[in-house]
Design an enzyme around this catalytic site. Sequence first.
Site, PDB file in Angstrom:
ATOM      1  N   ASN A 162      42.018  10.068  25.868  1.00 41.37           N
ATOM      2  CA  ASN A 162      41.306   8.849  26.689  1.00 41.37           C
ATOM      3  C   ASN A 162      40.211   9.107  27.313  1.00 41.37           C
ATOM      4  O   ASN A 162      40.325   8.996  28.643  1.00 41.37           O
ATOM      5  CB  ASN A 162      42.290   7.871  27.567  1.00 41.37           C
ATOM      6  CG  ASN A 162      43.739   7.451  26.549  1.00 41.37           C
ATOM      7  OD1 ASN A 162      43.361   6.801  25.548  1.00 41.37           O
ATOM      8  ND2 ASN A 162      45.036   7.826  27.001  1.00 41.37           N
ATOM      9  N   ARG A 167      32.701  13.549  29.761  1.00 43.92           N
ATOM     10  CA  ARG A 167      33.534  14.012  30.814  1.00 43.92           C
ATOM     11  C   ARG A 167      34.330  15.078  30.302  1.00 43.92           C
ATOM     12  O   ARG A 167      35.054  16.220  30.580  1.00 43.92           O
ATOM     13  CB  ARG A 167      34.444  12.889  31.021  1.00 43.92           C
ATOM     14  CG  ARG A 167      34.077  11.994  32.320  1.00 43.92           C
ATOM     15  CD  ARG A 167      35.081  10.903  32.691  1.00 43.92           C
ATOM     16  NE  ARG A 167      36.162  11.782  33.378  1.00 43.92           N
ATOM     17  CZ  ARG A 167      37.372  11.145  33.785  1.00 43.92           C
ATOM     18  NH1 ARG A 167      37.319  10.036  33.149  1.00 43.92           N
ATOM     19  NH2 ARG A 167      38.145  11.836  34.339  1.00 43.92           N
ATOM     20  N   ARG A 215      45.551  14.359  33.047  1.00 48.69           N
ATOM     21  CA  ARG A 215      45.619  15.559  32.258  1.00 48.69           C
ATOM     22  C   ARG A 215      45.693  16.745  32.953  1.00 48.69           C
ATOM     23  O   ARG A 215      45.959  17.543  31.991  1.00 48.69           O
ATOM     24  CB  ARG A 215      43.979  15.391  31.463  1.00 48.69           C
ATOM     25  CG  ARG A 215      43.986  14.048  30.958  1.00 48.69           C
ATOM     26  CD  ARG A 215      42.355  13.948  30.422  1.00 48.69           C
ATOM     27  NE  ARG A 215      41.874  12.842  29.977  1.00 48.69           N
ATOM     28  CZ  ARG A 215      41.525  11.897  30.967  1.00 48.69           C
ATOM     29  NH1 ARG A 215      41.281  12.309  32.201  1.00 48.69           N
ATOM     30  NH2 ARG A 215      41.099  10.721  30.674  1.00 48.69           N
ATOM     31  N   LYS A 261      48.504  11.819  16.986  1.00 50.08           N
ATOM     32  CA  LYS A 261      47.272  11.839  16.640  1.00 50.08           C
ATOM     33  C   LYS A 261      46.552  13.218  17.172  1.00 50.08           C
ATOM     34  O   LYS A 261      45.783  14.004  16.261  1.00 50.08           O
ATOM     35  CB  LYS A 261      46.570  10.803  17.446  1.00 50.08           C
ATOM     36  CG  LYS A 261      44.941  10.547  17.095  1.00 50.08           C
ATOM     37  CD  LYS A 261      44.558   9.233  17.409  1.00 50.08           C
ATOM     38  CE  LYS A 261      44.923   8.870  18.715  1.00 50.08           C
ATOM     39  NZ  LYS A 261      44.196   7.756  19.260  1.00 50.08           N
ATOM     40  N   PRO A 278      44.209  12.954  11.297  1.00 47.98           N
ATOM     41  CA  PRO A 278      44.268  12.059  12.398  1.00 47.98           C
ATOM     42  C   PRO A 278      43.984  10.855  12.428  1.00 47.98           C
ATOM     43  O   PRO A 278      42.864  10.332  12.226  1.00 47.98           O
ATOM     44  CB  PRO A 278      43.098  12.917  13.407  1.00 47.98           C
ATOM     45  CG  PRO A 278      42.774  14.431  12.638  1.00 47.98           C
ATOM     46  CD  PRO A 278      42.944  13.870  11.257  1.00 47.98           C
ATOM     47  N   ASP A 280      43.283   7.250  13.719  1.00 48.47           N
ATOM     48  CA  ASP A 280      42.491   6.546  14.806  1.00 48.47           C
ATOM     49  C   ASP A 280      42.006   5.188  14.428  1.00 48.47           C
ATOM     50  O   ASP A 280      42.238   4.635  13.068  1.00 48.47           O
ATOM     51  CB  ASP A 280      41.580   7.290  15.569  1.00 48.47           C
ATOM     52  CG  ASP A 280      40.431   7.950  14.571  1.00 48.47           C
ATOM     53  OD1 ASP A 280      40.211   7.027  13.700  1.00 48.47           O
ATOM     54  OD2 ASP A 280      40.062   8.956  14.667  1.00 48.47           O
ATOM     55  N   HIS A 282      39.229   4.073  13.802  1.00 48.03           N
ATOM     56  CA  HIS A 282      38.147   4.408  12.972  1.00 48.03           C
ATOM     57  C   HIS A 282      38.630   4.795  11.449  1.00 48.03           C
ATOM     58  O   HIS A 282      38.120   4.216  10.507  1.00 48.03           O
ATOM     59  CB  HIS A 282      37.059   5.202  13.388  1.00 48.03           C
ATOM     60  CG  HIS A 282      36.437   4.840  14.800  1.00 48.03           C
ATOM     61  ND1 HIS A 282      35.532   3.945  14.769  1.00 48.03           N
ATOM     62  CD2 HIS A 282      36.797   5.132  15.935  1.00 48.03           C
ATOM     63  CE1 HIS A 282      35.265   3.547  15.988  1.00 48.03           C
ATOM     64  NE2 HIS A 282      35.846   4.472  16.724  1.00 48.03           N
ATOM     65  N   GLN A 324      38.375  13.326   4.808  1.00 47.10           N
ATOM     66  CA  GLN A 324      38.561  12.360   5.938  1.00 47.10           C
ATOM     67  C   GLN A 324      37.369  12.687   6.844  1.00 47.10           C
ATOM     68  O   GLN A 324      36.901  11.916   7.519  1.00 47.10           O
ATOM     69  CB  GLN A 324      39.954  12.219   6.605  1.00 47.10           C
ATOM     70  CG  GLN A 324      39.974  11.295   7.919  1.00 47.10           C
ATOM     71  CD  GLN A 324      39.979  12.235   8.967  1.00 47.10           C
ATOM     72  OE1 GLN A 324      40.000  13.495   9.000  1.00 47.10           O
ATOM     73  NE2 GLN A 324      39.370  11.569   9.846  1.00 47.10           N
ATOM     74  N   PHE A 328      34.534  10.167   8.124  1.00 46.82           N
ATOM     75  CA  PHE A 328      34.450   9.964   9.844  1.00 46.82           C
ATOM     76  C   PHE A 328      33.225  10.256  10.315  1.00 46.82           C
ATOM     77  O   PHE A 328      32.437   9.316  10.943  1.00 46.82           O
ATOM     78  CB  PHE A 328      35.283  10.748  10.455  1.00 46.82           C
ATOM     79  CG  PHE A 328      35.201  10.692  11.815  1.00 46.82           C
ATOM     80  CD1 PHE A 328      35.995   9.588  12.644  1.00 46.82           C
ATOM     81  CD2 PHE A 328      34.341  11.268  12.685  1.00 46.82           C
ATOM     82  CE1 PHE A 328      35.958   9.533  14.023  1.00 46.82           C
ATOM     83  CE2 PHE A 328      34.359  11.109  13.986  1.00 46.82           C
ATOM     84  CZ  PHE A 328      35.025  10.107  14.751  1.00 46.82           C
TER      85      PHE A 328
END
Length: 365
Positions: A162, A167, A215, A261, A278, A280, A282, A324, A328
């Site tokens: 997230n 960052r 985190r 994920k 993974p 997600d 997208h 994949q 992506f």
Amino acid sequence: MKRPRATSPPSFSTTVKPPLTPPVTPILKQKLHRTGTPKWFPLKLTHTELTLPLTFPTGQTFRWKQTGAIQYSGTIGPHLVSLRQRPGDDTVSYCVHCSTSPKSAELALLDFLNAEISLAELWSDFSKKDPRFGELAKHLRGARVLRQDPLECLIQFLCSSNNNIGRITKMVDFVSSLGVHLADIDGFEFYQFPSLDQLSKVSEEEFRKAGFGYRAKYITGTVNALQAKPGGGDEWLLSLRKLDLQEAVSALCTLPGVGPKVAACIALFSLDQHSAIPVDTHVWQIATNYLLPDLAGAKLTPKLHSRVAEAFVSKYGEYAGWAQTLLFIAELPAQKTLLQSFSLPINKLDNSAEDNETSCDTTKP
């Protein structure tokens, strides 16, 4: 954070800097050799097997820095290396800035790049199974899946939860600075990734003060969990390469902050689990547009994650994770612009968060 790239050639400094606080443990019986002016050597990978801009800034790793026009630098264990490509040159070149030995650095680099896996063979196989993939691959050759150190990969993706690219990079840079300083290149500081012992010396509160937020407890909790593993956390993580995919993902999900994920990202990018997908938003859109059209318009739920992964594996086989990854990358803004210039049919996704994407889409603006 990355400063604006200079127009002059990358500079190289071998100044050994004192350890940052909190204190770190010394490197274990390793004599590091700094090479001074770098010498470049050809790597046994052509541009069709490795294209740097399609491999490094695509969210697999946040520790490699762009230090030239088409040049990326990073550490692999105690080795600090750079890779570059030049227009008209079919091969990728590398140089070793700092290492325990140049030969071991080359071998570590080839291992890190999954060099034994032929992209040409994979792309040919995927293209036969999927004509659209074949069209994309003509213009996106050389997008490789990396084989990272599992601990390094795990900690990076704990930081990505997230989060946005800026960052994540700051957090990963902080974690990296807990390791042994190797050298500077073009204004970037490079460190050997810290060991579990070094990471254990940083408290949750110190991580929070560094901007990790919630985190922080995941990182300290995961470090503690790994240190408690029989035989050590590093060996435990490496042992996951010998398990089947579901066993590896399930094992990773026992660690604080690791969900399916993120576990799939770690499995694909560090544990030789080449069929890991993974899933997600997208990847979900790609799947519903091209693999599962009957689910178009439906909302992605945890129950559908496995169905999406199964669809990719059914289509592309045991290296579905590599397929994949290219699909992506084709959706990233820079690649979309390129593909549109060739009038290729691409999936028009919502661009609202694309500037902050990772290959696991664990970010949000």
